[in-house]
Design a protein around this motif. Structure first.
Motif, mmCIF file in Angstrom:
data_model
loop_
_atom_site.group_PDB
_atom_site.id
_atom_site.type_symbol
_atom_site.label_atom_id
_atom_site.label_comp_id
_atom_site.label_asym_id
_atom_site.label_seq_id
_atom_site.Cartn_x
_atom_site.Cartn_y
_atom_site.Cartn_z
ATOM 1 N N GLU A 57 -17.152 -15.470 -14.744
ATOM 2 C CA GLU A 57 -16.504 -15.323 -13.722
ATOM 3 C C GLU A 57 -16.636 -14.244 -12.777
ATOM 4 O O GLU A 57 -16.977 -14.284 -11.664
ATOM 5 C CB GLU A 57 -15.053 -15.640 -14.175
ATOM 6 C CG GLU A 57 -13.929 -17.363 -14.434
ATOM 7 C CD GLU A 57 -15.119 -18.495 -13.556
ATOM 8 O OE1 GLU A 57 -14.887 -17.906 -12.933
ATOM 9 O OE2 GLU A 57 -15.657 -18.570 -14.849
ATOM 10 N N ASP A 58 -16.987 -13.000 -13.529
ATOM 11 C CA ASP A 58 -17.426 -11.844 -12.575
ATOM 12 C C ASP A 58 -18.206 -11.967 -11.429
ATOM 13 O O ASP A 58 -18.851 -11.517 -10.903
ATOM 14 C CB ASP A 58 -16.513 -10.740 -13.365
ATOM 15 C CG ASP A 58 -15.651 -9.956 -13.720
ATOM 16 O OD1 ASP A 58 -14.814 -10.665 -13.082
ATOM 17 O OD2 ASP A 58 -15.493 -9.383 -14.518
ATOM 18 N N THR A 59 -19.614 -12.208 -12.799
ATOM 19 C CA THR A 59 -20.484 -12.405 -12.475
ATOM 20 C C THR A 59 -20.894 -13.512 -10.972
ATOM 21 O O THR A 59 -21.696 -12.949 -10.253
ATOM 22 C CB THR A 59 -21.949 -13.118 -13.150
ATOM 23 O OG1 THR A 59 -21.715 -12.095 -14.376
ATOM 24 C CG2 THR A 59 -23.117 -12.830 -12.765
ATOM 25 N N LYS A 60 -20.423 -14.653 -11.178
ATOM 26 C CA LYS A 60 -20.209 -15.414 -9.987
ATOM 27 C C LYS A 60 -19.773 -14.861 -8.738
ATOM 28 O O LYS A 60 -20.051 -15.142 -7.513
ATOM 29 C CB LYS A 60 -19.097 -16.740 -10.036
ATOM 30 C CG LYS A 60 -20.075 -17.310 -11.336
ATOM 31 C CD LYS A 60 -18.762 -19.037 -11.676
ATOM 32 C CE LYS A 60 -19.503 -19.681 -12.437
ATOM 33 N NZ LYS A 60 -19.074 -20.797 -12.842
ATOM 34 N N ARG A 61 -18.372 -14.530 -8.508
ATOM 35 C CA ARG A 61 -17.942 -12.833 -7.504
ATOM 36 C C ARG A 61 -19.031 -12.287 -7.343
ATOM 37 O O ARG A 61 -18.530 -11.973 -5.894
ATOM 38 C CB ARG A 61 -16.540 -12.873 -8.302
ATOM 39 C CG ARG A 61 -15.759 -13.661 -7.942
ATOM 40 C CD ARG A 61 -14.204 -12.577 -8.452
ATOM 41 N NE ARG A 61 -13.676 -11.943 -9.232
ATOM 42 C CZ ARG A 61 -13.193 -12.453 -10.804
ATOM 43 N NH1 ARG A 61 -12.423 -13.762 -10.836
ATOM 44 N NH2 ARG A 61 -13.539 -11.692 -12.085
#
Length: 132
Positions: A57-61
């Motif tokens: 999720e952090d990578t997508k953000r």
């Protein structure tokens, strides 16, 4: 040994290097988002599964933020010139093989490789921040 005259990098050259390195970082994140879901499935330790899910999720953000930077700079983020970084990520994920009888080793391998990939990304981000 000859002394090389100290020259300053002009703004266009600095921008080109910045965009090139930012593109490599972005494309590394593309590779990660492709591999992380499989690692979440392979992980057997609950905290590791949660950490990998959070990292995805952090990578997508982060990718959304990087896309905004590219848009502001009116540059493209897609390239086929990120082979080195993608090869490191691919090699790391290919080394993690799930074996039900050796799930501890698999989980530990995931931790080792994710740590190495994280360090690579953090280092690149710090340098990009300095360049900016």
């Amino acid at each position: 040994m000859s002394i090389i005259e100290n020259k300053f990098l002009d703004i266009d050259a600095l921008r080109a290097v910045f965009v090139q390195q930012l593109t490599i970082l972005y494309n590394a994140k593309i590779s990660l988002t492709g591999c992380l879901p499989e690692l979440v499935e392979q992980a057997t330790f609950g905290n590791l599964k949660a950490a990998l899910t959070e990292d995805l999720e952090d990578t997508k953000r982060q990718m959304t933020s990087l896309q905004a930077i590219f848009n502001l700079m009116q540059e493209s983020w897609l390239t086929d010139k990120c082979l080195g970084t993608n090869a490191v990520i691919s090699e790391a994920f290919n080394q993690v093989s799930f074996n039900q009888n050796e799930h501890f080793q698999s989980d530990m391998s995931i931790l080792v490789y994710m740590s190495a990939i994280e360090n690579m990304q953090v280092g690149a981000s710090k340098i990009l921040n300095l360049m900016a």
